[in-house]
Design an enzyme around this catalytic site. Structure first.
Site, PDB file in Angstrom:
ATOM      1  N   ARG A  69       0.677  11.544   1.541  1.00 52.19           N
ATOM      2  CA  ARG A  69       1.107  10.668   0.457  1.00 52.19           C
ATOM      3  C   ARG A  69       0.504   9.286   0.668  1.00 52.19           C
ATOM      4  O   ARG A  69       0.487   8.749   1.766  1.00 52.19           O
ATOM      5  CB  ARG A  69       2.643  10.566   0.398  1.00 52.19           C
ATOM      6  CG  ARG A  69       3.317  11.776  -0.244  1.00 52.19           C
ATOM      7  CD  ARG A  69       3.063  11.785  -1.752  1.00 52.19           C
ATOM      8  NE  ARG A  69       3.700  12.907  -2.437  1.00 52.19           N
ATOM      9  CZ  ARG A  69       3.075  14.001  -2.806  1.00 52.19           C
ATOM     10  NH1 ARG A  69       1.804  14.158  -2.513  1.00 52.19           N
ATOM     11  NH2 ARG A  69       3.707  14.949  -3.461  1.00 52.19           N
TER      12      ARG A  69
ATOM     13  N   GLU B 111      -2.953   5.864  -8.160  1.00 49.95           N
ATOM     14  CA  GLU B 111      -3.815   6.955  -8.625  1.00 49.95           C
ATOM     15  C   GLU B 111      -3.838   6.993 -10.152  1.00 49.95           C
ATOM     16  O   GLU B 111      -2.777   6.931 -10.768  1.00 49.95           O
ATOM     17  CB  GLU B 111      -3.309   8.300  -8.068  1.00 49.95           C
ATOM     18  CG  GLU B 111      -3.372   8.386  -6.542  1.00 49.95           C
ATOM     19  CD  GLU B 111      -2.875   9.722  -6.001  1.00 49.95           C
ATOM     20  OE1 GLU B 111      -2.500  10.608  -6.807  1.00 49.95           O
ATOM     21  OE2 GLU B 111      -2.850   9.891  -4.776  1.00 49.95           O
TER      22      GLU B 111
ATOM     23  N   HIS C  15      -7.053  13.584  -4.869  1.00 50.23           N
ATOM     24  CA  HIS C  15      -5.790  14.317  -4.739  1.00 50.23           C
ATOM     25  C   HIS C  15      -6.010  15.812  -5.021  1.00 50.23           C
ATOM     26  O   HIS C  15      -5.317  16.422  -5.840  1.00 50.23           O
ATOM     27  CB  HIS C  15      -4.731  13.743  -5.679  1.00 50.23           C
ATOM     28  CG  HIS C  15      -3.333  13.946  -5.180  1.00 50.23           C
ATOM     29  ND1 HIS C  15      -2.315  13.036  -5.400  1.00 50.23           N
ATOM     30  CD2 HIS C  15      -2.765  14.956  -4.467  1.00 50.23           C
ATOM     31  CE1 HIS C  15      -1.193  13.487  -4.852  1.00 50.23           C
ATOM     32  NE2 HIS C  15      -1.444  14.651  -4.288  1.00 50.23           N
TER      33      HIS C  15
END
Length: 348
Positions: A260, A289, A308
């Site tokens: 994370r 993001e 990601h």
């Protein structure tokens, strides 16, 4: 003969409706279900906040319409909000095919008697493999070498001692977090000849692969040539790696994060890369993001960045579909739900 159960499969362009339907038919047979389909736009359109829930895809209006008369919903990204729950009184089970049901309002679901389940471990293998890929890419400078060849260069200067990369074999690698993903990474690193340290105050030592040493975080940071983050993001772990922690790592070490973004101070990381304290870093997750144009990491040297994607494998989509369908099967048979996120029992 019992009437087929009305069920909505609300897949997307990763966890396909086809996979959900095939997995559902393996639970009780096609005759057990009356399937309705809704396709959500993720990942072609980014997920985001929908009312009070996070990382959701699609609109409440479309979901409410699709859930009319439905008792079971299998999904990955559909937004289970208080508004959706109030408008869909027939819904009893909402099975989410991801590691945490952040797209579901659990308190409201409990109030409405809707059981919410999730799919822990669905992407453990994929994320562990991606982590190893980031380690190898950063340590051996693979992206830089690739870019040079594509640009028409044959940069044999990368064979100069000061320009060469690092090896996993014989290195000490520290893992911050020892859950399902961290343990897989540890096993793979041991097979490659690394010494593996783990910092996780909640890990059962008996659950760790043989040979892995459990140490305090400060010792891990000071001793590791590579540090890889695998902790959950909580109030306790937010910002766990900041400027002081990066400074405590050996000069020339590597940082990898596929867990994370909130675990890491990205501005401090950019500074540590620019001043040469760190050899390189590999990141799949970020504090913001998508990565904005003015992000401090843009322009920092010796970075390998992926958007990601650690959980992006076909096996993950297939596994997630099986996990949520299995919960629907348990619900159909009146069995306890295996991965229940809220205190609502399975009921028919």
């Amino acid at each position: 003969m019992n009437e087929p159960i009305p069920v909505l499969v609300a897949g997307d362009h990763f966890m396909l409706n086809r996979l959900l339907v095939e997995s559902l038919h393996a639970e009780g047979g096609p005759a057990a279900w009356r399937v309705r389909e809704l396709e959500l736009p993720w990942p072609h359109l980014p997920f985001g906040r929908v009312e009070e829930v996070e990382e959701a895809s699609g609109s409440q209006e479309r979901l409410i319409e699709a859930l009319a008369g439905v008792r079971v919903c299998l999904t990955q990204m559909a937004p289970l909000t208080a508004r959706v729950l109030a408008a869909c009184p027939d819904l009893e089970l909402f099975a989410v095919g991801r590691g945490g049901p952040v797209n579901a309002n659990l308190a409201a679901a409990t109030e409405h008697g809707v059981a919410v389940t999730f799919a822990p471990g669905r992407n453990a293998a994929s994320t562990a493999e991606h982590t190893l890929g980031l380690m190898l890419a950063t340590m051996r400078r693979i992206p830089q070498a690739h870019a040079g060849v594509v640009a028409g260069r044959w940069d044999s200067g990368m064979y100069a001692y000061h320009a060469t990369g690092l090896e996993i074999a014989g290195s000490t690698v520290g893992l911050v977090g020892a859950g399902a993903i961290g343990r897989r990474v540890a096993s793979a690193l041991m097979a490659l000849g690394a010494e593996v340290l783990v910092a996780d105050p909640y890990a059962d030592p008996a659950s760790l692969p043989a040979g892995v040493r459990q140490v305090p975080l400060a010792e891990l940071l000071a001793s590791s040539a590579v540090v890889s983050l695998h902790a959950r993001l909580t109030a306790e772990t937010a910002g766990i790696i900041g400027s002081a922690e990066l400074a405590s790592m050996p000069r020339g070490s590597v940082l990898v994060n596929s867990a994370r973004g909130g675990l890491l101070d990205h501005a401090a990381l950019a500074t540590a890369l620019r001043d040469g304290h760190l050899f390189a870093a590999g990141l799949d997750v970020f504090d913001v993001e998508p990565l904005p144009a003015d992000h401090p990491l843009r322009g920092a040297p010796n970075l390998v960045l992926t958007p990601h994607l650690a959980g992006a494998s076909r096996a993950v989509a297939e596994r997630a579909a099986r996990l949520v369908a299995a919960e629907a099967g348990r619900w159909l048979r009146g069995e306890p739900l295996l991965h229940r996120a809220n205190p609502v029992p399975a009921a028919r």
